[in-house]
Scaffold this motif. Structure first.
Motif, short mmCIF file in Angstrom:
data_model
loop_
_atom_site.label_atom_id
_atom_site.label_comp_id
_atom_site.label_asym_id
_atom_site.label_seq_id
_atom_site.Cartn_x
_atom_site.Cartn_y
_atom_site.Cartn_z
N GLY A 116 1.54 5.53 -1.01
CA GLY A 116 1.99 6.22 0.19
C GLY A 116 3.21 7.08 -0.03
N THR A 117 3.91 7.33 1.06
CA THR A 117 5.13 8.14 1.01
C THR A 117 6.36 7.23 1.13
N ASP A 118 7.49 7.76 0.74
CA ASP A 118 8.73 6.99 0.85
C ASP A 118 9.06 6.67 2.31
N ASP A 119 8.83 7.63 3.20
CA ASP A 119 9.09 7.40 4.63
C ASP A 119 8.25 6.25 5.16
N ARG A 120 6.97 6.23 4.82
CA ARG A 120 6.08 5.16 5.28
C ARG A 120 6.43 3.83 4.62
N LEU A 121 6.90 3.87 3.38
CA LEU A 121 7.33 2.63 2.72
C LEU A 121 8.49 2.00 3.49
N ILE A 122 9.47 2.80 3.85
CA ILE A 122 10.62 2.29 4.61
C ILE A 122 10.16 1.77 5.98
N ILE A 132 0.84 -1.21 0.00
CA ILE A 132 0.00 0.00 0.00
C ILE A 132 0.87 1.25 0.00
N GLU A 133 1.89 1.28 0.84
CA GLU A 133 2.77 2.44 0.90
C GLU A 133 3.57 2.60 -0.39
N ALA A 134 3.95 1.47 -1.00
CA ALA A 134 4.72 1.53 -2.26
C ALA A 134 3.88 2.11 -3.40
N THR A 135 2.59 1.83 -3.40
CA THR A 135 1.74 2.25 -4.51
C THR A 135 1.02 3.57 -4.26
#
Length: 197
Positions: free
Chosen positions: A158-164, A153-156
């Motif tokens: 969200g934000t880069d910070d949340r992805l990490i 979900i974060e990858a598609t």
């Protein structure tokens, strides 16, 4: 510990390594007294060859080196001290005396694996990791699924910070599951290395 201080005229080299990142931070020398103070206080203390006196690393800067472990090499004449630095180690202000950045790298995953293994063995009651182990394999596997979905979900969207952040949760929960099944993260690295060849 049987240390051969006589081989180099009363001194032994002491290699200082960050206990978490594995980076070599500095090299100093110890005599018997510096070694004794280091063991007693838990703060790395050296013998200065130029000033001809003892000095505790951090006594002026406040950037002490807290001892985690001390190992003696096979000849008994060189120490490897794993420590936690409280700030930059070099007098120039750099993280290491070689000008390297002392940030977490992939070796941190081994440190984390060791920490999770310790949690598995000791299972302290207040630990989240303990609660995962006690929840059983099915729940641990379910948590990996949940974290994988949150990562997607974060990858598609969200934000880069949340992805990490979510990817970190995914890796953590994967290490917990591997530990519960009697495996380690290094086995994944070995499998990937084998495939790469």
């Amino acid at each position: 510990m049987d240390i051969d201080f006589e081989k180099m005229g009363g001194l032994v080299p002491a290699i200082i390594q960050d206990s978490v990142t594995g980076k070599v931070l500095m090299l100093g020398f110890m005599n018997r007294e510096a070694y004794g103070i280091t063991v007693k206080t838990g703060k790395v203390t050296f013998y200065s060859r130029t000033r001809q006196k003892l000095w505790t690393k951090g006594e002026e800067s406040g950037h002490f080196l807290d001892v985690v472990s001390i190992l003696n090499d096979c000849d008994g004449d060189t120490l490897l001290i794993k420590a936690k630095p409280n700030g930059p180690v070099c007098h120039t202000g750099a993280d290491t005396c070689w000008g390297e950045s002392n940030t977490a790298d992939l070796s941190f995953l081994t440190y984390l694996q060791d920490f999770i293994c310790k949690r598995y063995e000791e299972q302290p009651a207040s630990s989240y990791t303990t609660s995962l182990f006690r929840s059983g394999i099915n729940r641990m596997a379910q948590k990996i699924g949940e974290e994988a979905v949150e990562t997607v979900i974060e990858a598609t969207n969200g934000t880069d910070d949340r992805l990490i952040y979510e990817a970190s949760d995914l890796i953590y929960h994967l290490i917990v599951l591997l530990t519960a099944k009697g495996h380690r993260i290094e086995e994944i690295a070995a499998e990937l290395q084998k495939r790469h060849k």
